[in-house]
Design an enzyme around this catalytic site. Structure first.
Site, PDB file in Angstrom:
ATOM      1  N   CYS A   8       0.816  -1.213   0.000  1.00  0.00           N
ATOM      2  CA  CYS A   8       0.000   0.000   0.000  1.00  0.00           C
ATOM      3  C   CYS A   8       0.852   1.266   0.000  1.00  0.00           C
ATOM      4  CB  CYS A   8      -0.947   0.020   1.194  1.00  0.00           C
ATOM      5  SG  CYS A   8      -2.397  -1.004   0.943  1.00  0.00           S
TER       6      CYS A   8
ATOM      7  N   ASP B 130     -15.047   6.642   1.426  1.00  0.00           N
ATOM      8  CA  ASP B 130     -15.077   5.591   2.445  1.00  0.00           C
ATOM      9  C   ASP B 130     -14.247   4.420   1.946  1.00  0.00           C
ATOM     10  OD1 ASP B 130     -15.992   3.932   4.646  1.00  0.00           O
ATOM     11  OD2 ASP B 130     -17.696   5.295   4.788  1.00  0.00           O
TER      12      ASP B 130
END
Ligand code: CO
Ligand code: CO
Ligand code: CO
Length: 366
Positions: A35, A67
């Site tokens: 990530c 979100d």
């Protein structure tokens, strides 16, 4: 023109000795890992800014309040949750990389309180540089996690790419009234984190060859541990908000929760659980590039008390791969959630802060 593999891919095949077979260090074939390879939050918001996204009354969670996943209502009983996550190898073992990437992709469904149903492979594979068996092992790792999550693999898409990338697009289901967003944290809530922090620092040191494969086993175990159990517990107990901690770091994901919920968040850096070697390695300078991106982007919105060291702060900005759930729950229910997590094998869960009324600083690190 002939170039050596190192020049093209930056990796060296290594002889593993005992096995006597050539093994590729996957993390050396790519320029950033996991990530931490995310586009920086600043660049992402500039690229998205002002794009005319169509409105739809059935789109319950979309780009307007970012979100973990999008949610689209199909009927009064059922909504689909959609998410996609893929990244370059974060560990050298292809099977484990597959497991970690799949666990990370499934996590966004769990963070919304949903149940994953179907998954699709998303693959970039350098077929001229790596043997196909590596791809097979990655896909096997991903598939095993999809099955562990009781979902099914329905297909995928693979391109011949310069660098290896793998992940999943996952679709889940949820009752439209039971969605757990990151935008409903309430002042007075306690914040619970379910996994240790420091995957960015440790995998950066791994890439530099400064930690043994053996000593990152705790990190690998954590990154390939599904957030399913934690999700089931918060669905059952009832919490106010949830997200998962990934590339934008503990501070970044807390910030997004604070802004979306119109509150501020206090993080007690001494209460945050870290991987055993993380503090040492950050002191030695194994800091992924994503840390600086996160720091630069979120610093204007945070207040840091003077007792918090730069090293401590760098860990709070450390990009996580397949991190834990960050749960905002009323102070009354917090002990129950914590004890249920611990009773279900999530012993590292901790209360790391609290939600307060909106203040000039969105995040206060104490
Ligand atoms: Co997420
Ligand atoms: Co995601
Ligand atoms: Co296709």
């Amino acid at each position: 023109m002939h170039r050596s593999p190192e020049v093209i891919g930056g990796y060296m095949p290594e002889n593993t000795g005992s096995l006597g077979s050539l093994q590729v260090r996957l993390t050396r074939t790519v320029h950033s890992a996991g990530c931490a390879a995310k586009l920086s939050p600043g660049n992402l918001s500039r690229a998205l800014c002002g794009l005319p996204v169509k409105k739809d009354p059935n789109l319950l969670v979309g780009l307007d309040k970012p979100d973990d996943a999008g949610v689209y209502k199909l009927s009064d009983q059922i909504a689909i949750i959609q998410t996609v996550d893929f990244f370059p190898p974060i560990v050298d073992d292809p099977y484990l990389f597959g497991q970690i990437a799949a666990t990370n992709a499934l996590s966004d469904i769990y963070a919304m309180g949903g149940k994953p149903i179907t998954a699709m492979n998303v693959v970039g594979f350098p077929s001229e540089k790596l043997p196909l068996d590596i791809l097979r092992q990655i896909l096997k790792g991903g598939l095993d996690k999809v099955h562990e999550a009781d979902a099914v693999l329905v297909g995928g898409h693979t391109i011949d790419d310069v660098e290896l990338k793998y992940g999943l697009s996952v679709t889940g289901i949820i009752h439209p009234k039971k969605i757990i967003t990151n935008s409903t944290a309430q002042p007075g809530d306690k914040l619970i984190l379910t996994k240790l922090i420091g995957t960015g620092v440790i995998t950066t040191a791994l890439k530099a060859g400064k930690v043994s494969q053996k000593s990152i086993s705790a990190v690998i175990k954590s990154m390939s541990f599904l957030n399913r159990e934690a999700s089931l517990i918060i669905q059952k107990t009832g919490v106010n908000a949830c997200t998962d901690v990934t590339g934008f770091s503990l501070i970044g994901h807390s910030y997004i929760m604070a802004v979306n919920s119109d509150v501020s968040i206090i993080i007690d850096h001494k209460a945050v659980p870290y991987f055993p070697k993380a503090q040492l390695l950050v002191r030695e300078g194994f800091i992924p590039g994503g840390t600086y991106n996160n720091r630069k982007f979120y610093s204007p919105y945070i207040t840091v008390r003077e007792q918090v060291t730069t090293e401590a702060l760098n860990l709070l900005f450390d990009p996580q791969t397949s991190g834990g759930l960050l749960i905002s729950v009323s102070h009354k229910k917090a002990p129950l959630v914590l004890s249920r997590l611990k009773a279900n094998g999530i012993k590292q869960a901790r209360i790391i802060g609290e939600v307060v009324r909106k203040q000039p600083a969105r995040i206060i690190v104490i």
